[in-house]
Write a protein that holds these residues in place. Structure first.
Motif, mmCIF file in Angstrom:
data_model
loop_
_atom_site.group_PDB
_atom_site.id
_atom_site.type_symbol
_atom_site.label_atom_id
_atom_site.label_comp_id
_atom_site.label_asym_id
_atom_site.label_seq_id
_atom_site.Cartn_x
_atom_site.Cartn_y
_atom_site.Cartn_z
ATOM 1 N N GLU A 287 0.808 -1.218 0.000
ATOM 2 C CA GLU A 287 0.000 0.000 0.000
ATOM 3 C C GLU A 287 0.843 1.271 0.000
ATOM 4 O OE1 GLU A 287 -2.220 0.481 3.683
ATOM 5 O OE2 GLU A 287 -0.897 -1.001 4.630
ATOM 6 N N TYR A 288 2.109 1.142 0.319
ATOM 7 C CA TYR A 288 2.994 2.304 0.315
ATOM 8 C C TYR A 288 3.791 2.423 -0.987
ATOM 9 C CZ TYR A 288 1.896 1.950 5.267
ATOM 10 O OH TYR A 288 1.222 1.864 6.464
ATOM 11 N N GLY A 289 3.474 1.576 -1.944
ATOM 12 C CA GLY A 289 4.150 1.635 -3.230
ATOM 13 C C GLY A 289 5.469 0.897 -3.281
ATOM 14 N N ARG A 290 5.760 0.128 -2.227
ATOM 15 C CA ARG A 290 7.011 -0.621 -2.211
ATOM 16 C C ARG A 290 6.816 -1.986 -2.861
ATOM 17 N NH1 ARG A 290 8.155 -0.184 4.178
ATOM 18 N NH2 ARG A 290 6.046 -1.053 4.052
ATOM 19 N N VAL A 291 7.821 -2.403 -3.581
ATOM 20 C CA VAL A 291 7.800 -3.739 -4.166
ATOM 21 C C VAL A 291 7.955 -4.756 -3.044
ATOM 22 C CG1 VAL A 291 9.088 -5.337 -5.633
ATOM 23 C CG2 VAL A 291 8.720 -2.988 -6.381
ATOM 24 N N VAL A 292 7.146 -5.799 -3.077
ATOM 25 C CA VAL A 292 7.261 -6.896 -2.116
ATOM 26 C C VAL A 292 7.893 -8.080 -2.841
ATOM 27 C CG1 VAL A 292 6.015 -8.453 -0.569
ATOM 28 C CG2 VAL A 292 5.222 -6.097 -0.875
ATOM 29 N N ALA A 293 8.880 -8.703 -2.220
ATOM 30 C CA ALA A 293 9.589 -9.791 -2.906
ATOM 31 C C ALA A 293 10.120 -10.820 -1.912
ATOM 32 C CB ALA A 293 10.746 -9.234 -3.730
ATOM 33 N N ARG A 294 10.212 -12.036 -2.387
ATOM 34 C CA ARG A 294 10.933 -13.085 -1.654
ATOM 35 C C ARG A 294 12.410 -12.873 -1.970
ATOM 36 N NH1 ARG A 294 7.109 -17.345 -0.517
ATOM 37 N NH2 ARG A 294 5.183 -17.061 -1.693
ATOM 38 N N CYS A 295 13.188 -12.625 -0.953
ATOM 39 C CA CYS A 295 14.593 -12.253 -1.164
ATOM 40 C C CYS A 295 15.525 -13.366 -0.679
ATOM 41 C CB CYS A 295 14.901 -10.955 -0.435
ATOM 42 S SG CYS A 295 13.937 -9.557 -1.048
ATOM 43 N N TYR A 296 16.456 -13.731 -1.540
ATOM 44 C CA TYR A 296 17.368 -14.832 -1.250
ATOM 45 C C TYR A 296 18.818 -14.379 -1.391
ATOM 46 C CZ TYR A 296 13.089 -17.520 -2.027
ATOM 47 O OH TYR A 296 11.796 -17.996 -1.979
ATOM 48 N N LEU A 297 19.667 -14.905 -0.505
ATOM 49 C CA LEU A 297 21.097 -14.682 -0.632
ATOM 50 C C LEU A 297 21.650 -15.620 -1.694
ATOM 51 C CD1 LEU A 297 21.937 -14.442 3.178
ATOM 52 C CD2 LEU A 297 21.665 -12.552 1.539
ATOM 53 N N SER A 298 22.890 -15.387 -2.089
ATOM 54 C CA SER A 298 23.484 -16.209 -3.152
ATOM 55 C C SER A 298 23.615 -17.671 -2.746
ATOM 56 C CB SER A 298 24.857 -15.646 -3.546
ATOM 57 O OG SER A 298 25.684 -15.495 -2.406
ATOM 58 N N ASP A 299 23.646 -17.952 -1.423
ATOM 59 C CA ASP A 299 23.714 -19.349 -0.973
ATOM 60 C C ASP A 299 22.331 -19.975 -0.805
ATOM 61 O OD1 ASP A 299 22.768 -18.105 1.298
ATOM 62 O OD2 ASP A 299 24.540 -18.493 2.534
ATOM 63 N N GLY A 300 21.281 -19.233 -1.179
ATOM 64 C CA GLY A 300 19.929 -19.785 -1.160
ATOM 65 C C GLY A 300 19.125 -19.475 0.088
ATOM 66 N N ARG A 301 19.744 -18.848 1.098
ATOM 67 C CA ARG A 301 18.994 -18.553 2.316
ATOM 68 C C ARG A 301 17.933 -17.472 2.064
ATOM 69 N NH1 ARG A 301 23.236 -16.912 6.664
ATOM 70 N NH2 ARG A 301 24.386 -16.283 4.780
ATOM 71 N N ASP A 302 16.776 -17.668 2.692
ATOM 72 C CA ASP A 302 15.654 -16.735 2.590
ATOM 73 C C ASP A 302 15.846 -15.658 3.655
ATOM 74 O OD1 ASP A 302 13.191 -15.429 2.787
ATOM 75 O OD2 ASP A 302 12.015 -17.254 2.522
ATOM 76 N N LEU A 303 15.956 -14.397 3.237
ATOM 77 C CA LEU A 303 16.188 -13.315 4.195
ATOM 78 C C LEU A 303 15.059 -13.180 5.218
ATOM 79 C CD1 LEU A 303 17.737 -10.440 2.033
ATOM 80 C CD2 LEU A 303 18.843 -11.744 3.853
ATOM 81 N N SER A 304 13.832 -13.365 4.789
ATOM 82 C CA SER A 304 12.704 -13.285 5.718
ATOM 83 C C SER A 304 12.846 -14.339 6.808
ATOM 84 C CB SER A 304 11.386 -13.475 4.974
ATOM 85 O OG SER A 304 11.148 -12.430 4.063
#
Length: 205
Positions: A131-148
């Motif tokens: 709702e604030y205009g920010r892109v929402v994404a599943r974010c991963y490090l290069s080793d595959g770990r999920d930042l969330s």
């Protein structure tokens, strides 16, 4: 004399015949309508001109703007405990909620995320725009770990079931919802807790 006599006879016969014709002529009255049914030509109803139906104006569905790309890859600039930037695109981590910078543990959450992203190439798989205009994404490090997931494991972010369907709830550490009570209150819509906290902060400053 004979011709004159014949002429008189013919004229007399013609006159007699003319009188008989006049007697047989009758005046035939015109059939008239009753007064209440008579319509003056000027008062006759006139059908309104046909107006072609105008098409309804096309209303475009109201919708959020589409994300600029499906996948963003690059170094991440950390804004707070659940928000990063790749290039010029601000990205909200999918499915979690970290404290604001001026809330308890807010700065700690930011630096924990900074440590995770430092020297790493982050892959952001875009899922939505908030709702604030920010892109929402599943974010991963290069080793595959999920930042969330990593932020929830460290006790510096909460799973947000409204958006994650409980994906990270099992990773929450014990007592984290009391620790991050303002983030927990936001998820429940209890923004009065935020207001009281901010008033107390102003009173103590």
């Amino acid at each position: 004399m004979e011709l004159l006599f014949v002429a008189l006879v013919v004229v007399g016969f013609a006159m007699l015949n003319s009188r008989n014709v006049k007697r047989t002529q009758k005046t035939i009255p015109l059939k008239t309508m009753p007064p209440d049914e008579q319509v003056h030509p000027a008062s006759k109803p006139v059908a309104p001109p046909k107006v072609e139906a105008q098409p309804e104006p096309f209303d475009e569905p109201t919708s959020k703007p589409a994300p600029p790309e499906t996948v963003l890859v690059g170094s991440a600039w950390v804004i707070d405990g659940d928000t990063i930037k790749i290039g010029s695109t601000q990205i909200r981590l999918f499915g979690v909620d970290a404290p604001e910078l001026d809330h308890p543990y807010g700065k700690k959450a930011k630096w924990a995320l900074h440590s995770l992203c430092k020297g790493q190439e982050v892959r952001a798989e875009v899922t939505d725009i908030d709702e604030y205009g920010r892109v929402v994404a599943r974010c991963y490090l290069s080793d595959g770990r999920d930042l969330s997931a990593e932020m929830v494991r460290q006790g510096l972010a909460l799973d947000w079931p409204k958006f994650s369907d409980g994906k990270y709830s099992d990773l929450e550490v014990e007592g984290v919802r009391k620790k991050l009570f303002l983030a927990a209150a936001r998820q429940k819509g209890h923004m009065g807790v935020w207001k009281r906290f901010e008033e107390n902060q102003k009173a103590g400053s």
